[in-house]
Design an enzyme around this catalytic site. Structure first.
Site, mmCIF file in Angstrom:
data_model
loop_
_atom_site.group_PDB
_atom_site.id
_atom_site.type_symbol
_atom_site.label_atom_id
_atom_site.label_comp_id
_atom_site.label_asym_id
_atom_site.label_seq_id
_atom_site.Cartn_x
_atom_site.Cartn_y
_atom_site.Cartn_z
ATOM 1 N N HIS A 146 0.972 -1.271 -0.233
ATOM 2 C CA HIS A 146 0.008 -0.041 0.008
ATOM 3 C C HIS A 146 0.603 1.317 0.030
ATOM 4 C CE1 HIS A 146 -3.722 2.081 0.960
ATOM 5 N NE2 HIS A 146 -2.817 3.095 1.501
ATOM 6 N N ALA A 147 0.600 2.182 -1.149
ATOM 7 C CA ALA A 147 1.525 3.341 -0.939
ATOM 8 C C ALA A 147 1.429 4.075 0.168
ATOM 9 C CB ALA A 147 1.314 4.281 -2.292
ATOM 10 N N HIS A 182 0.713 12.162 -5.786
ATOM 11 C CA HIS A 182 -0.027 12.283 -4.665
ATOM 12 C C HIS A 182 0.886 11.902 -3.364
ATOM 13 C CE1 HIS A 182 -3.354 11.477 -1.439
ATOM 14 N NE2 HIS A 182 -2.376 10.486 -1.076
ATOM 15 N N GLU A 183 1.853 10.841 -3.298
ATOM 16 C CA GLU A 183 2.590 10.765 -2.194
ATOM 17 C C GLU A 183 3.740 11.536 -2.170
ATOM 18 O OE1 GLU A 183 1.838 8.646 -0.121
ATOM 19 O OE2 GLU A 183 0.382 7.423 -1.190
ATOM 20 N N HIS A 212 2.725 14.697 0.126
ATOM 21 C CA HIS A 212 2.947 14.405 1.383
ATOM 22 C C HIS A 212 4.464 14.727 1.802
ATOM 23 C CE1 HIS A 212 -0.736 12.285 2.475
ATOM 24 N NE2 HIS A 212 -0.497 11.742 1.555
ATOM 25 N N GLU A 253 -3.721 14.850 2.487
ATOM 26 C CA GLU A 253 -4.225 14.141 1.534
ATOM 27 C C GLU A 253 -4.298 14.872 0.148
ATOM 28 O OE1 GLU A 253 -3.787 10.824 1.468
ATOM 29 O OE2 GLU A 253 -3.404 10.831 3.599
ATOM 30 N N HIS A 284 -7.029 0.502 5.522
ATOM 31 C CA HIS A 284 -7.107 1.546 6.390
ATOM 32 C C HIS A 284 -8.007 0.991 7.661
ATOM 33 C CE1 HIS A 284 -6.356 3.319 2.661
ATOM 34 N NE2 HIS A 284 -5.809 4.433 3.408
ATOM 35 N N TYR A 333 -9.482 11.414 3.738
ATOM 36 C CA TYR A 333 -9.671 10.982 2.244
ATOM 37 C C TYR A 333 -10.727 11.636 1.624
ATOM 38 C CZ TYR A 333 -6.018 7.697 3.261
ATOM 39 O OH TYR A 333 -4.749 7.304 4.022
#
Length: 597
Positions: free
Chosen positions: A337-338, A367-368, A371, A395, A495, A505
């Site tokens: 999971h990323a 997306h990552e 962060h 997010e 999750h 999210y």
């Protein structure tokens, strides 16, 4: 990934003792931040190893490290109440409030129970990470399917029997979790109650700079703004799938969950070929382009970094490239999971994901990295302020960048020779809606389920039934099989197994369009919103960075105002973005059943 997740007002001060001074509060906070930083870093390192080398030993070490940081956070939260009646400077008042404002997991005071709940947390995530479905009675491990293999089948197969088999197969990996999850909920609630909360769900809802009930009303307001768009999309997709699969898709009512191209029916982009308008082909397939160019995992990450550099952000540190995990190893189990990590809470930035060369992972990389760039932007703040304005902001940032992955952007970076004509926009918007709009009710219902579980409204024997009741209510999705007593389908979602709050999210899905609308205006974009890209706009980058650097130092409405000029979350931006599609969907749905209730 940040291990220390902050804790709200617990209540009673210590009566009968001399009123503490501002100086004492400052000493307390300085010591608290120093100790939390040290243990958070230790827990970050242990969790990194556990996620990348899944064994009983690494799970035990990660649980021990997490137990230490949770125990310290609970201890500090309780000691912070000593200063409840002291008039303090604004920043110190906020720090004390954050100390009391929301551990994801509040372990009980009892040392044995604290050890047990942290061990259960690591074990549940480990069960998920090692999960495999072995078809039939095979004992040949090589024929078993992990989540990556199952995800590919659900994305690409159009055989309803095969789709049903692998969908059902993945649900079975969660059945062994149920007993432990029941115990985990009990212990987590005990810890939350010791901190003055009704339960863990109430603790989670208390971290949004507003009263828990006010936050729940805010979610209802936002969902009301976007629900008509979702209902139009759902109705269109249902009748198109019925054309493909026949009577297994009802003319009215909910859509069977296994037919939407995704294990959790949270992203429907994989079924775009089945529902695409005949006269609105997007004009390109980014996955095919990336594969044809022999793009590798490292290249995917370089594309994401380059976007942020174009906005004026500094390159990622060299350690990022040395320490991140980009490709699934062949010799061990990992959590694929990323996720994005800031292991030392300064600049030891990393991502962990098993990258496939697809358009979906192209966006996930952006997306990552969002962060990571957020983490670095606020690393000069005091430790307690090193987080996003609220968890939805974290997010949203990367996804805001992904909204700028437009045809025009792909032309600028050499992946497209020219952008398709504007007449192709319905196809592009439909494809994007299958990702973003389809996700909204799923993002909303995950924590709705957990809040009911934590509060006791839903008892263990009703876990699965309540899960599917909420999925039908919000998503208009139904299980393709009858529930069995041993089923625990919620645990088949990372999750839930990993106890990661999910409301962030949903908020991010709203905020990213609000961010995109504001930054596009700053970048001087005058075209329709879905064609705007902020790539290479230093002005937009400067405005974005001004918000990122604030971290958690101010209430989130202040951070939102810096970026957007608004102090309230506003889902009209998503409605604006998809306005042409909404009109088109309503035209296509004329004479067809609308809704599922």
């Amino acid at each position: 990934m940040r291990i220390f997740v902050l804790l709200l007002t617990i209540g009673m001060g210590l009566s009968g003792q001399p009123k503490p001074s501002i100086a004492e509060a400052r000493v307390f906070l300085d010591d608290a931040e120093k100790r939390l930083l040290q243990l958070s870093n230790e827990a970050g390192q242990a969790s990194w190893v556990q996620s990348n080398f899944i064994t009983d030993d690494t799970e035990a070490l990660a649980a021990l490290a997490n137990e230490r940081v949770i125990a310290l956070a609970v201890e500090l939260a309780k000691k912070a109440t000593r200063f409840d009646s002291v008039a303090l400077p604004e920043d110190m008042t906020r720090k004390l409030r954050l100390l009391k404002l929301g551990l994801t997991l509040a372990a009980p005071d009892n040392p044995k129970e604290r050890e047990e709940v942290t061990r259960l947390a690591a074990s549940l995530e480990g069960i998920y990470g090692k999960g495999k479905y072995c078809p039939g009675d095979t004992k040949d491990e090589s024929k078993c399917l992990d989540i990556t293999a199952i995800t590919k089948i659900l994305a690409n197969s159009r055989d309803p029997k095969e789709l049903l088999e692998v969908w059902k197969g993945w649900q079975t990996i969660a059945r062994p979790m149920k007993k432990d999850y029941v115990r985990f909920v009990s212990l987590a609630n005990k810890g939350a109650k010791e901190l003055g909360f009704a339960d863990s769900g109430a603790m989670w809802r208390s971290k949004y700079d507003m009263a828990p009930d006010a936050f729940a009303r805010e979610l209802d307001r936002l969902w009301t703004q976007v629900r008509p768009l979702y209902v139009s999309l759902h109705s269109y997709v249902r009748w198109k799938l019925r054309e493909k699969y026949g009577d297994i898709v009802p003319a009215k009512g909910p859509i069977p969950a296994h037919l939407l191209g995704n294990l959790w029916a949270q992203d429907w982009t994989n079924i775009y070929p089945l529902v695409a308008p005949q006269d609105a082909d997007p004009g390109y397939d980014l996955t095919q382009i990336l594969v044809a160019r022999q793009t590798n995992a490292l290249d995917m990450v370089r594309y994401g970094e380059s976007f942020f550099k174009s906005l004026g952000f500094a390159p990622l540190p060299e350690t990022f490239w040395k320490r991140s995990l980009f490709v699934k190893p062949r010799d061990r189990e990992v959590v694929c999971h990323a996720s994005a990590w800031d292991v030392d809470n300064v600049d030891d930035l990393r991502i962990k994901m098993c990258i496939d060369i697809t358009a979906e992972d192209f966006n996930t990389v952006h997306h990552e990295l969002g962060h990571n760039f957020y983490q670095r932007a606020y690393n000069k703040q005091p430790f307690l302020f090193r987080d996003s304005a609220n968890d939805g902001f974290h997010e949203a940032v990367g996804d805001t960048i992904a909204l700028s992955v437009t045809p025009e952007y792909l032309v600028k970076i050499g992946l497209l020779p020219q952008a398709p004509a504007a007449s192709k926009d319905i196809g592009l918007l439909l494809n994007k809606a299958l990702e973003k709009v389809a996700f909204l009710p799923f993002g909303l219902m995950i924590d709705q389920w957990r809040w009911q579980v934590f509060s006791g409204q839903v008892t263990p024997e009703k876990y699965n039934e309540a899960w599917w009741t909420l999925r039908q209510k919000y998503q208009g999705i139904a299980s393709p099989v009858a529930n069995a007593p041993e089923d625990f389908d919620p645990g088949a979602k990372y999750h839930v197994a990993a106890n990661v709050p999910y409301m962030r999210y949903f908020l991010a899905d709203i905020l990213q369009f609000q961010f995109h609308r504001a930054l596009s205006k700053t970048a001087g974009c005058t075209t329709v919103l879905n064609r705007c890209s902020i790539y290479d706009s230093k002005e937009a980058g400067s405005r974005l960075n001004a918000m990122l650097q604030m971290g958690l130092s101010r209430p989130w409405p202040s951070a939102l105002e810096v970026l957007t000029g608004q102090t309230q979350m506003d889902a009209t931006a998503i409605v604006d973005y998809f306005a042409p599609l909404q009109q088109w969907l309503d035209e296509q749905n004329q004479g067809k059943p609308i809704g599922w209730e």
